[in-house]
Design a protein around this motif. Sequence first.
Motif, PDB file in Angstrom:
ATOM      1  N   ILE A  76       1.293  -1.309   0.101  1.00  0.00           N
ATOM      2  CA  ILE A  76      -0.166   0.109   0.087  1.00  0.00           C
ATOM      3  C   ILE A  76       0.345   1.213   0.377  1.00  0.00           C
ATOM      4  O   ILE A  76       1.534   0.908   0.990  1.00  0.00           O
ATOM      5  CB  ILE A  76      -0.498  -0.092   0.635  1.00  0.00           C
ATOM      6  CG1 ILE A  76      -1.380  -1.515   0.959  1.00  0.00           C
ATOM      7  CG2 ILE A  76      -1.879   1.385   0.909  1.00  0.00           C
ATOM      8  CD1 ILE A  76      -2.439  -0.978  -0.036  1.00  0.00           C
ATOM      9  N   TYR A  77       0.723   2.297  -1.334  1.00  0.00           N
ATOM     10  CA  TYR A  77       1.275   2.938  -1.489  1.00  0.00           C
ATOM     11  C   TYR A  77       0.731   4.204  -1.066  1.00  0.00           C
ATOM     12  O   TYR A  77      -0.497   4.830  -1.290  1.00  0.00           O
ATOM     13  CB  TYR A  77       2.389   3.217  -2.695  1.00  0.00           C
ATOM     14  CG  TYR A  77       2.884   2.342  -2.571  1.00  0.00           C
ATOM     15  CD1 TYR A  77       4.710   2.242  -2.661  1.00  0.00           C
ATOM     16  CD2 TYR A  77       2.779   0.526  -3.649  1.00  0.00           C
ATOM     17  CE1 TYR A  77       5.648   1.369  -2.816  1.00  0.00           C
ATOM     18  CE2 TYR A  77       4.190   0.251  -3.679  1.00  0.00           C
ATOM     19  CZ  TYR A  77       5.336   0.286  -2.949  1.00  0.00           C
ATOM     20  OH  TYR A  77       6.177  -0.484  -3.254  1.00  0.00           O
ATOM     21  N   TRP A  78       1.376   5.822  -0.384  1.00  0.00           N
ATOM     22  CA  TRP A  78       0.747   6.635  -0.560  1.00  0.00           C
ATOM     23  C   TRP A  78       1.439   8.027  -0.444  1.00  0.00           C
ATOM     24  O   TRP A  78       2.791   7.177  -0.688  1.00  0.00           O
ATOM     25  CB  TRP A  78       0.004   7.281   0.375  1.00  0.00           C
ATOM     26  CG  TRP A  78       0.198   7.477   1.880  1.00  0.00           C
ATOM     27  CD1 TRP A  78       1.036   7.965   2.488  1.00  0.00           C
ATOM     28  CD2 TRP A  78       0.713   5.513   3.142  1.00  0.00           C
ATOM     29  NE1 TRP A  78       2.051   8.237   3.836  1.00  0.00           N
ATOM     30  CE2 TRP A  78       1.093   6.034   4.060  1.00  0.00           C
ATOM     31  CE3 TRP A  78      -0.064   4.821   2.870  1.00  0.00           C
ATOM     32  CZ2 TRP A  78       1.619   5.721   5.122  1.00  0.00           C
ATOM     33  CZ3 TRP A  78      -0.176   3.637   4.270  1.00  0.00           C
ATOM     34  CH2 TRP A  78       1.295   3.890   4.852  1.00  0.00           C
ATOM     35  N   CYS A  79       1.485   9.210  -1.032  1.00  0.00           N
ATOM     36  CA  CYS A  79       2.421  10.311  -1.055  1.00  0.00           C
ATOM     37  C   CYS A  79       1.944  11.288  -0.041  1.00  0.00           C
ATOM     38  O   CYS A  79       1.355  11.695   0.272  1.00  0.00           O
ATOM     39  CB  CYS A  79       2.524  10.850  -2.340  1.00  0.00           C
ATOM     40  SG  CYS A  79       1.132  12.159  -4.043  1.00  0.00           S
ATOM     41  N   VAL A  80       2.868  12.389   0.052  1.00  0.00           N
ATOM     42  CA  VAL A  80       3.034  13.531   1.515  1.00  0.00           C
ATOM     43  C   VAL A  80       3.567  14.798   0.573  1.00  0.00           C
ATOM     44  O   VAL A  80       5.001  14.458   0.468  1.00  0.00           O
ATOM     45  CB  VAL A  80       3.546  12.893   3.063  1.00  0.00           C
ATOM     46  CG1 VAL A  80       3.058  14.099   3.677  1.00  0.00           C
ATOM     47  CG2 VAL A  80       2.252  11.429   3.812  1.00  0.00           C
ATOM     48  N   SER A  81       2.833  15.649   0.841  1.00  0.00           N
ATOM     49  CA  SER A  81       3.496  16.078   0.053  1.00  0.00           C
ATOM     50  C   SER A  81       3.821  17.775   0.820  1.00  0.00           C
ATOM     51  O   SER A  81       2.518  18.046   1.530  1.00  0.00           O
ATOM     52  CB  SER A  81       2.476  17.370  -1.367  1.00  0.00           C
ATOM     53  OG  SER A  81       3.047  18.614  -2.009  1.00  0.00           O
ATOM     54  N   THR A  82       4.982  18.220   1.007  1.00  0.00           N
ATOM     55  CA  THR A  82       5.181  19.073   2.234  1.00  0.00           C
ATOM     56  C   THR A  82       6.285  20.518   1.714  1.00  0.00           C
ATOM     57  O   THR A  82       6.197  20.226   1.014  1.00  0.00           O
ATOM     58  CB  THR A  82       6.322  18.294   3.531  1.00  0.00           C
ATOM     59  OG1 THR A  82       5.688  16.933   3.362  1.00  0.00           O
ATOM     60  CG2 THR A  82       6.247  19.249   4.558  1.00  0.00           C
ATOM     61  N   ASN A  83       5.333  21.894   2.243  1.00  0.00           N
ATOM     62  CA  ASN A  83       6.864  22.531   2.468  1.00  0.00           C
ATOM     63  C   ASN A  83       6.424  23.116   3.843  1.00  0.00           C
ATOM     64  O   ASN A  83       5.900  22.925   4.398  1.00  0.00           O
ATOM     65  CB  ASN A  83       6.007  23.689   1.050  1.00  0.00           C
ATOM     66  CG  ASN A  83       4.630  24.203   1.093  1.00  0.00           C
ATOM     67  OD1 ASN A  83       3.761  24.009   3.073  1.00  0.00           O
ATOM     68  ND2 ASN A  83       4.062  24.526   0.316  1.00  0.00           N
ATOM     69  N   ARG A  84       6.841  24.625   4.057  1.00  0.00           N
ATOM     70  CA  ARG A  84       6.969  25.079   4.818  1.00  0.00           C
ATOM     71  C   ARG A  84       5.816  25.421   5.647  1.00  0.00           C
ATOM     72  O   ARG A  84       5.446  26.022   7.240  1.00  0.00           O
ATOM     73  CB  ARG A  84       7.571  26.724   5.119  1.00  0.00           C
ATOM     74  CG  ARG A  84       7.668  27.242   4.409  1.00  0.00           C
ATOM     75  CD  ARG A  84       8.959  29.029   4.439  1.00  0.00           C
ATOM     76  NE  ARG A  84       8.325  29.416   3.213  1.00  0.00           N
ATOM     77  CZ  ARG A  84       7.414  30.859   3.719  1.00  0.00           C
ATOM     78  NH1 ARG A  84       7.029  31.404   4.861  1.00  0.00           N
ATOM     79  NH2 ARG A  84       7.735  31.412   2.347  1.00  0.00           N
ATOM     80  N   LEU A  85       4.598  25.574   5.108  1.00  0.00           N
ATOM     81  CA  LEU A  85       3.085  26.083   5.643  1.00  0.00           C
ATOM     82  C   LEU A  85       2.206  24.919   6.327  1.00  0.00           C
ATOM     83  O   LEU A  85       1.457  25.145   6.904  1.00  0.00           O
ATOM     84  CB  LEU A  85       2.971  26.671   4.567  1.00  0.00           C
ATOM     85  CG  LEU A  85       3.396  27.990   3.871  1.00  0.00           C
ATOM     86  CD1 LEU A  85       3.204  28.377   2.693  1.00  0.00           C
ATOM     87  CD2 LEU A  85       3.832  28.941   5.299  1.00  0.00           C
ATOM     88  N   GLY A  86       2.983  23.476   5.575  1.00  0.00           N
ATOM     89  CA  GLY A  86       2.174  22.051   6.072  1.00  0.00           C
ATOM     90  C   GLY A  86       2.555  21.245   4.890  1.00  0.00           C
ATOM     91  O   GLY A  86       3.015  20.859   4.587  1.00  0.00           O
ATOM     92  N   SER A  87       1.421  20.489   4.630  1.00  0.00           N
ATOM     93  CA  SER A  87       1.722  19.177   4.739  1.00  0.00           C
ATOM     94  C   SER A  87       0.548  18.843   4.158  1.00  0.00           C
ATOM     95  O   SER A  87      -0.931  18.841   4.242  1.00  0.00           O
ATOM     96  CB  SER A  87       2.727  17.947   4.848  1.00  0.00           C
ATOM     97  OG  SER A  87       1.713  17.478   6.252  1.00  0.00           O
ATOM     98  N   ALA A  88       0.251  18.080   3.048  1.00  0.00           N
ATOM     99  CA  ALA A  88      -1.041  16.660   2.212  1.00  0.00           C
ATOM    100  C   ALA A  88      -0.785  15.369   2.174  1.00  0.00           C
ATOM    101  O   ALA A  88       0.675  15.488   1.347  1.00  0.00           O
ATOM    102  CB  ALA A  88      -1.338  18.004   1.151  1.00  0.00           C
TER     103      ALA A  88
END
Length: 222
Positions: free
Chosen positions: A101-113
């Motif tokens: 099971i895979y998923w991705c996490v998108s992150t910058n200095r303001l938060g993540s998704a």
Amino acid sequence: MIRDIVTCKALPPFPLTPLSPSRWPGEGREPRITEHPTNWTVPRNDPVTLNCGTEGRPEPVITWYKDGVPVKPSPHRFILPTGSLFFLKVTQSKKENDAGIYWCVSTNRLGSARSQNASLQIAFLRDDFRTSPTGTRVVAGERAELECSPPRGHPEPLVLWMKDGNKLPLDHRVYVGEGGKLILTETLQTDEGSYTCVASNLVGTRFSEPAILAVQGKEKAF
């Protein structure tokens, strides 16, 4: 001339609370997933790409996870500049298994998704039939059944039958029953011949050994 004297009293400086960077127009934007990865079932050693579309300011960094553990780049698996996870060839062995099971996490200095989960499964098809058809002899008009249990596989193999080297047409009288067996509800003299069970899925096709169906004519009453 007498002038009025105005006295000004200095007040302590008013504390200004700066706005969060995300609230300044054009200054920043929290990450957002624009394309989620989808489920895949592929044969071993085939290539596949798990997509992950994202947007945000500053540009987010994408991290991939498999079964809760960060994915490490390897010679056959790496993250593309677009953020997608690319497999040069999916692997399934005792040392390494890409299925999971895979998923991705998108992150910058303001938060993540975090994206939705995506399942990567490895397709396979064994060589040996669990049950192969055997020769059968019936009297015309009787019911005939030719057993067939296809090889184990994922996805579950599709079963069809061939007669004398050609695909067998099916109808209400001749049909494939549960598990893959061939059923002829009322045999005809023309049903006599050589029958082969065929199993196939994404990986390929397997053929059983042929079995002869002999149809004996009804004896005439004197």
